[in-house]
Design a protein around this motif. Sequence first.
Motif, short mmCIF file in Angstrom:
data_model
loop_
_atom_site.label_atom_id
_atom_site.label_comp_id
_atom_site.label_asym_id
_atom_site.label_seq_id
_atom_site.Cartn_x
_atom_site.Cartn_y
_atom_site.Cartn_z
N PRO A 19 -60.26 -58.33 21.77
CA PRO A 19 -61.34 -57.56 22.39
C PRO A 19 -62.71 -58.13 22.04
O PRO A 19 -62.83 -59.14 21.33
N TYR A 20 -63.75 -57.46 22.52
CA TYR A 20 -65.09 -57.78 22.05
C TYR A 20 -65.15 -57.55 20.55
O TYR A 20 -64.52 -56.63 20.03
N PRO A 21 -65.89 -58.36 19.81
CA PRO A 21 -65.94 -58.18 18.35
C PRO A 21 -66.69 -56.92 17.96
O PRO A 21 -67.73 -56.58 18.54
N ASP A 22 -66.16 -56.21 16.95
CA ASP A 22 -66.88 -55.04 16.43
C ASP A 22 -67.91 -55.51 15.40
O ASP A 22 -68.11 -56.73 15.23
N ALA A 23 -68.54 -54.58 14.72
CA ALA A 23 -69.63 -54.93 13.81
C ALA A 23 -69.16 -55.88 12.70
O ALA A 23 -69.84 -56.89 12.40
#
Length: 696
Positions: free
Chosen positions: A420-424
């Motif tokens: 997925p899109y990277p989290d923090a």
Amino acid sequence: MSLISEKELAVELKTEQSVEAAYSRELVQVTADLRRGLPTLIECDKELAPFVFLQIRNRLKEFSLKCQYLDGRQPATSEGGMTVGLLASILNQLREAVRGATEQKVLILPHLDLLTTSQGGLTSEAREAVVLLYENPNIVCLGFKDPSFPLPRVIENLFPRRVNLLGIPRDRLRYLITQKESRKFGRELNPWALYKYVSGMNAVRLRRVLSTLEGEDYPTDPRKAYSEIRSATLAGSLEMPEVDLNRDIGGYAKVKTRLQREILDLLLRRERAESEEAASRLEELIPRGLIFWGPPGTGKTFFAKAMATAIGAAITIVSGPELKSKWVGESEENLRLIFHKARQAAPSIIVFDELDSFASSRGTYSGSGVEHSMVNQLLTEMDGFHKDELVFIVGTTNFVEALDPALLRPGRFEFHLHIPYPDAEDRRAILKIYDQKMNLQFTEAALEMAVKRTGDFVEGTADDTRFSGDHINALCRSIARIRLRENKTGPTAASEIEQALMEYVDTPKLSAQEELVVATHESGHAVCALFCPNSPPIERITIQSDSARALGYVRYQDRNNRFVVTRNELLDDICVLLGGREAESLLLEDLSIGSSDDLKRATSLARYLVEEIGMGGDEVGVVRYMEDFRQGATRWSSLSEEQKQILDRRVKEILKESLQRAAAILRENRALLLSLRDLLLDKKVIDSKTLQELKK
């Protein structure tokens, strides 16, 4: 498989001996079939075919069965004395052999690929050849099929027996190495480690590679010898990547853990297996088809390269659209060649980038139908894998739901890895990698600023495009260019992050009156959020027009509860959405069109409460009224006019109650609202820390 000492190996090996050692079981079976009058087709590389023929011919001699090798080399001339080509010469030989045969014999056909077009159709000469081959029952044919070329069904039907001689049987490898060659790998030979790199070679090619190995005898580290073998197997677009799963890919701990446990650890255990039986059991567990799916730019191909590096595999990256051809059969031929080269270079990974471009669900194609044939060819190639072949197929896609279901069943693309899109935390780890590679020297404040700013949408793109690994890479390169241009050598400050993000974004320039309206509006949202207990904490407020999509905004932190949403949270969200409008009404005694989107979203939430999740109150009851649009139904199509009026009235009541609640909060905290607005006009941007101090 245990280590093998030098004394257990042959002193010398001729090519003929290596072919016999590698394929003895198959040679015995082919000989028996030919003696029984069963035509046989052998699929093998061109360089192997002559040696296989010699072995079979010698065996058939023992049974007084003659062979005739139709290779077209005998001089043949036409009636006019002109020399004819190879294919015509083979055809002449075949005509004479078939029509003049009175006793049983075996016709050897080493060049069946000449009878086909590149698309697998019949040439004009082949039509006559096929008739001839079916003509004489005393003729038994032994054909050789090049793996790179398809054969028409009418030719394949000539051969009831088929034998595959692609690669080397694992249990025969020890008989294909001489004592001299084994010294390049140390005091003892680890056949597992060697087989990993030669499984796709035929015996002739293996002997050629092993006989040319250079380097010292009995090295402490045999990697140089393995490297030589590896370079000999690479061809075309195959490459050996150097991407470390942990060092070069930041974050994505769950993705890495799954890839490690499900694939890499099993392969490592397979290499360390001490018996053929143990290795075979492990091979049954290893998925060969993998789908890496997720948004663009999140590193799907990069993960495939890291996997290849971890297992020492060659990799070829194929773009789905590039495979397509307008010529009939050429797209399937492209696929066939890719698989053939990958098998020869095993261990290898084929990455089909944008797999959905040709492997979407059959029946949904709108083009020429070439995609249907390509999917069928892909399935055929995948079903033809041997379990001890280390060839992996990775399909990357942004739309896994669009793929043909036949590809996703167990045994094909059964392993699905979501990237997925990277989290923090992922973004922080990615930024640290680029910080080190580009020597950006992020301060702690700059790093945290970069993490927060990359948690939003990407400027200049669609609303749903978030920062991916590629976007973060582009940001870091932009920072590096700015520092180079401005001759900066110290640590990177937080202001440089903002400069790199917004330097070339075309944003509107607000007048003083416009800034007053926007500051009032955003302050109204913020104050309502501060006094709504179920609203998430505020991270940042701005009127600096640092977004092409909004003149200003309030950014909130992620909710603590990401998967469970309550009724009170939805009501608080509606109140906060209407707070901007009410602030304008309270302080400016006028309204702007800036609340249009807020009103749209608030209305949608109110309808959701009333019509879909049964939270509209006693008057409407615990009933789901909204029908499924996907089924073609229109909203409220089955409701009476009275029911529609009740639902509409309840939606308006929720909005009115929320509007009154927002107005009450702002009137009670008018001083805070004015202070926040004035601070916004002065600072343009307010962070969470400043906001908390102001609230005190």
